[in-house]
Design a protein around this motif. Structure first.
Motif, short mmCIF file in Angstrom:
data_model
loop_
_atom_site.label_atom_id
_atom_site.label_comp_id
_atom_site.label_asym_id
_atom_site.label_seq_id
_atom_site.Cartn_x
_atom_site.Cartn_y
_atom_site.Cartn_z
N ASP A 211 26.15 86.19 33.79
CA ASP A 211 24.82 85.42 33.03
C ASP A 211 23.67 86.00 34.00
O ASP A 211 23.70 85.68 35.26
CB ASP A 211 25.12 84.05 33.05
N PRO A 212 22.32 86.13 33.47
CA PRO A 212 21.28 86.32 34.25
C PRO A 212 20.77 85.04 34.92
O PRO A 212 21.01 84.02 34.35
CB PRO A 212 20.18 86.95 33.32
N VAL A 213 20.18 85.28 36.26
CA VAL A 213 19.75 84.10 36.77
C VAL A 213 18.12 84.47 37.35
O VAL A 213 17.91 85.53 37.64
CB VAL A 213 20.64 83.78 38.10
N VAL A 214 17.51 83.54 37.98
CA VAL A 214 15.98 83.32 38.31
C VAL A 214 16.29 82.64 39.65
O VAL A 214 16.72 81.60 39.47
CB VAL A 214 14.92 82.98 37.39
N GLY B 260 18.69 88.41 39.12
CA GLY B 260 19.74 88.50 39.34
C GLY B 260 20.87 88.20 38.51
O GLY B 260 20.53 87.90 37.19
N ALA B 261 22.10 88.46 38.94
CA ALA B 261 23.29 87.92 37.92
C ALA B 261 24.26 87.03 38.48
O ALA B 261 24.29 87.29 39.61
CB ALA B 261 23.77 89.29 36.96
N VAL B 262 25.12 86.21 37.82
CA VAL B 262 26.19 85.59 38.38
C VAL B 262 27.26 86.56 38.52
O VAL B 262 27.63 87.34 37.84
CB VAL B 262 26.79 84.68 37.37
N ALA B 263 27.66 86.75 40.02
CA ALA B 263 28.64 87.52 40.39
C ALA B 263 30.03 87.11 39.94
O ALA B 263 31.10 87.75 39.94
CB ALA B 263 28.47 88.25 41.79
N SER B 264 30.19 85.78 40.76
CA SER B 264 31.51 85.03 40.65
C SER B 264 31.49 83.68 40.30
O SER B 264 30.32 83.26 41.19
CB SER B 264 32.38 85.50 41.87
N PHE C 61 18.05 79.19 38.45
CA PHE C 61 18.05 78.77 36.96
C PHE C 61 18.78 79.90 36.35
O PHE C 61 18.91 81.23 36.44
CB PHE C 61 16.68 79.10 36.48
N VAL C 62 20.08 79.43 35.93
CA VAL C 62 21.06 80.37 35.28
C VAL C 62 20.62 80.49 33.69
O VAL C 62 20.75 79.50 32.93
CB VAL C 62 22.36 79.73 35.18
N VAL C 63 20.16 81.51 33.12
CA VAL C 63 19.66 81.49 31.87
C VAL C 63 20.79 81.81 30.96
O VAL C 63 21.78 82.53 30.85
CB VAL C 63 18.78 82.85 31.87
N THR C 64 20.68 80.88 29.79
CA THR C 64 21.69 80.81 28.75
C THR C 64 21.35 81.50 27.28
O THR C 64 22.09 82.00 26.78
CB THR C 64 22.15 79.38 28.65
#
Length: 415
Positions: A286-289, A299-303, A336-339
């Motif tokens: 998931d993309p993140v800010v 960025g993105a959620v790695a794990s 912020f995890v973009v959904t």
């Protein structure tokens, strides 16, 4: 008898009447204005926060608390049970590969290594003794087998003689049968000795292998302890910055206890926590800010950690630019995890006015007045709220808290 009123008194009376009429008019005007202000309440512009409706992107996001950690961090552990003897480098120092950070007491480990060496020499001596003993046993069996072979040949000759004598009438059948029986018994004994010799050879080989395994394991133990002794001077194999070290000289440590941490501070990643109620909405990739002191980094959620600890889920995010100059170790950040993402939609800045529902009244500013209007909203994030109906691009709305005026259809804005 009536007396004529003086002109000065008449003028004074007229002035008093005019003043009374004027005062009444002023009172009536003030009352009208007051009544009007009751019907149309006002608010000062300095008490309002406003924002204009615009076209842009809105990303629905989950909010998490994050902290920056080094992209790579090595934890250096104690290779042996020992005590801390000396700390050579202070926290924060830059390290070169192989530079000693901390020294452990090696006396006990050296004593253990010497004991292993003595045991190994004893095992090697046992191996030599076993080889001699096994060789002696085999030689005895070989000698017995050779003697039995000679006896078999002798009995074979005796049998031939008895058979020859029987043919010429000089012997008896009984002698022949006895010779045959003696030969059979001797051959069986010869076979038994041959099998015993083979079995003894295999047993000897197994005994030798077993002792060889013992010697090999002991040699590996010696090599491992010697390697750990060389590692007792704790050092990093990679360049980096010493972020932590156990400075308690004389403290007893066990094998595997952490002694120091060396981090590569040229790149960073984010460790974040979020309520477990959002665990189902969180996915790897998931993309993140990541917001750090007003700077947004993508960025993105790695794990994602599979375990839940005290009602929170821990996850790690990899940054698109892990070398950004705003990044610092242990710096706190909003994550912020973009959904969901909406592109080119109507939006307005988020503020206290937004109550999180899909529809609610807002105040639209126009011509010095703020009129109440029902507006439909979509997704939202920390910065913006999506508008799905009730407003047009360019319109100005009040984004401050207006709960006290929700029943008022219109407000006059005083400068």
């Amino acid at each position: 008898m009536d007396r004529a009123i003086a002109p000065a008194a008449q003028t004074q009376r007229k002035r008093r009447r005019w003043l009374t009429v004027a005062g009444g008019l002023l009172l009536a005007l003030a009352g009208g204005l007051a009544f009007r202000s009751v019907l149309k309440p006002s608010i000062r512009r300095t008490d309002l926060l406003t924002a204009r409706v615009e076209t842009g992107d809105v990303e629905a996001a989950l909010t998490a608390a994050g902290i920056l950690i080094p992209g790579r961090e090595a934890v250096l552990t104690s290779p042996i049970p020992s005590t801390i003897r000396r700390v050579a480098v202070a926290v924060g120092a830059r390290l070169r590969p192989g530079e000693t950070i901390l020294e452990l007491d090696k006396e006990l480990a050296n004593s253990a290594l010497a004991k292993l060496d003595d045991e190994q020499r004893r095992n090697q001596n046992k191996n030599s003794q076993l080889q001699l003993s096994l060789e002696r046993s085999l030689n005895d069996l070989r000698a017995q087998a050779q003697v039995q072979a000679v006896r078999v040949r002798s009995l074979q000759s005796t049998l031939r003689d008895e058979q020859q004598l029987l043919k010429i009438g000089g012997g008896t059948a009984e002698n022949v049968r006895q010779a045959e029986l003696n030969l059979t018994v001797a051959e069986l004994e010869a076979g038994r000795l041959a099998r015993q010799l083979q079995t003894q050879q295999r047993a000897n080989a197994a005994d030798v292998r077993e002792l060889g395994y013992t010697v090999s394991m002991q040699q590996r133990s010696i090599g491992e302890l010697a390697t750990k002794l060389r590692q007792a001077d704790i050092s990093s194999q990679q360049p980096g910055v010493l972020t932590w070290v156990n400075e308690n000289i004389g403290t007893t440590v066990q094998a595997g206890d952490a002694l120091a941490r060396v981090a590569d501070l040229s790149s960073f990643r984010v460790r974040a926590t979020i309520s477990d109620s959002y665990a189902e909405a969180l996915h790897a990739g998931d993309p993140v800010v990541v917001r750090i002191n007003g700077t947004d980094l993508r960025g993105a959620v790695a794990s994602i950690s599979p375990a839940v600890d005290k009602g929170v889920v821990t996850f790690y995010a990899q940054l698109d630019n892990p070398h950004h100059p705003a990044l610092r170790a242990n710096l706190r950040a909003d994550v912020f995890v973009v959904t969901r993402a909406h592109r080119g939609v109507l939006r307005v800045k988020n503020g206290p006015f937004y109550q999180g529902g899909k529809e609610q009244p807002v105040f639209v500013v126009r011509d010095g007045r703020a009129g109440r209007r029902t507006v439909r909203f979509g997704d939202s994030n920390f910065d913006f709220v999506q508008i799905t109906g009730g407003l047009r691009a360019g319109e100005e709305i009040v984004v401050s808290d207006m709960k006290e005026h929700l029943d008022t259809p219109e407000l006059t804005i005083d400068d």
